[in-house]
Each structure stands twice: as structure tokens, then as C-alpha cells.
Scaffold this motif. Sequence first.
Motif, PDB file in Angstrom:
ATOM      1  N   ALA A  27      -5.109  -6.260  -1.196  1.00  0.00           N
ATOM      2  CA  ALA A  27      -4.690  -6.754  -0.031  1.00  0.00           C
ATOM      3  C   ALA A  27      -4.782  -8.129  -0.010  1.00  0.00           C
ATOM      4  CB  ALA A  27      -5.034  -6.183   1.168  1.00  0.00           C
ATOM      5  N   SER A  28      -6.159  -8.380  -0.378  1.00  0.00           N
ATOM      6  CA  SER A  28      -6.672  -9.764  -0.450  1.00  0.00           C
ATOM      7  C   SER A  28      -5.793 -10.741  -1.458  1.00  0.00           C
ATOM      8  CB  SER A  28      -8.089  -9.923  -0.690  1.00  0.00           C
ATOM      9  OG  SER A  28      -8.658 -11.050  -0.783  1.00  0.00           O
ATOM     10  N   LEU A  29      -5.640 -10.170  -2.715  1.00  0.00           N
ATOM     11  CA  LEU A  29      -5.041 -10.886  -3.624  1.00  0.00           C
ATOM     12  C   LEU A  29      -3.568 -11.080  -3.074  1.00  0.00           C
ATOM     13  CD1 LEU A  29      -4.951 -11.665  -6.669  1.00  0.00           C
ATOM     14  CD2 LEU A  29      -4.122  -9.572  -7.314  1.00  0.00           C
ATOM     15  N   TYR A  30      -2.976 -10.178  -2.638  1.00  0.00           N
ATOM     16  CA  TYR A  30      -1.531 -10.505  -2.067  1.00  0.00           C
ATOM     17  C   TYR A  30      -1.338 -11.248  -0.797  1.00  0.00           C
ATOM     18  CZ  TYR A  30      -0.446  -6.645  -5.273  1.00  0.00           C
ATOM     19  OH  TYR A  30      -0.185  -5.974  -6.511  1.00  0.00           O
ATOM     20  N   GLY A  31      -2.481 -11.197  -0.030  1.00  0.00           N
ATOM     21  CA  GLY A  31      -2.307 -12.121   1.362  1.00  0.00           C
ATOM     22  C   GLY A  31      -1.679 -11.052   2.284  1.00  0.00           C
ATOM     23  N   VAL A  32      -1.906  -9.905   2.201  1.00  0.00           N
ATOM     24  CA  VAL A  32      -1.388  -9.026   3.200  1.00  0.00           C
ATOM     25  C   VAL A  32      -2.710  -8.233   3.969  1.00  0.00           C
ATOM     26  CG1 VAL A  32       0.929  -8.627   2.113  1.00  0.00           C
ATOM     27  CG2 VAL A  32      -0.993  -6.821   1.707  1.00  0.00           C
ATOM     28  N   LYS A  33      -2.538  -7.805   5.236  1.00  0.00           N
ATOM     29  CA  LYS A  33      -3.297  -6.956   6.031  1.00  0.00           C
ATOM     30  C   LYS A  33      -3.792  -5.951   5.188  1.00  0.00           C
ATOM     31  CE  LYS A  33      -1.705  -8.736  10.440  1.00  0.00           C
ATOM     32  NZ  LYS A  33      -1.603  -8.099  11.675  1.00  0.00           N
TER      33      LYS A  33
END
Length: 142
Positions: A27-33
Motif C-alpha cells: 500500500a505504501s509503495l503504491y501510495g494507497v491507504k
Amino acid sequence: MELSVHGIGGRLKAWREKNKLTQPGAASLYGVKPSSYQKYEMGLSAPGAEAMEKFVRAGINANWLLTGEGPMLLADLKPPPLLNKLNVDALEAIFEGSFIAAPRMPPEQRAGLCANLYKGLIDRGEITPDGIGTGDPNAQAA
């Protein structure tokens, strides 16, 4: 036990596990919650266009993610085969015509224009790579 890769959620999980990431890490890598990413994997929610863009920018092949077809990673896509023949006469005419139509066009732009015109003529069957053909705009490429 074989990992199920059915649906977008299963394919996201396969990608994440292949890269040894946790759900919060992905999620952090993709920038999503993290909660959104977890819902994607569980199949409770489908990623929208912004999330899909982030997955593609992270290197995932969108076709594989959406359909399961093709390689998982963009880096594994094979480029289309190069033409082994070139219709030099047609390409020369296209190039010369580009100087008449746009004499001050920058070289990089002219090269792209000529390549796109040549490919379009080939794709429509108006010319053939080996120079054989009638130039009939209704012809089908062989």
C-alpha cells in the motif's frame, strides 16, 4: 499449495508475495491507504483509475492485472517484431513530402511523423514492406 491468481485481488496478492511485501508495504509503495489495498486483495473493492495508474507505474502490466493474460511485469513484455523489409521508395516519398509540408519541422518530430505515416500506410495495406502492391487504399495487408 498453488497461489490463486483469479481476479484483480488475487493477482495483486501474487505480485505482492512475489516481491516479499506485506499489505501495508505494498500500500505504501503504491501510495494507497492500507485499508483500501486490503479490500482490493480481498475482492471487496476494485481499484479505480488512480490506483491502477500507480500499479502500472510500479511496474505491473495492466493487461495482466485486469485479465490475467500476459506477463505480470511490464519489463517482461516483448517488443513487437521489427520489419525485416523496408519499402525504401515509399519511405523516401514520405520523408520528401514532410519537407514540403513542414519545412521547418525539428528533426526528431519529422522522424516520428515519417515513421507513423509509414506504419499507418503499411497497417492499412496501402503499401507493403517489400514494395509489392497496387497502392490501393482498399487493399488488405497480407
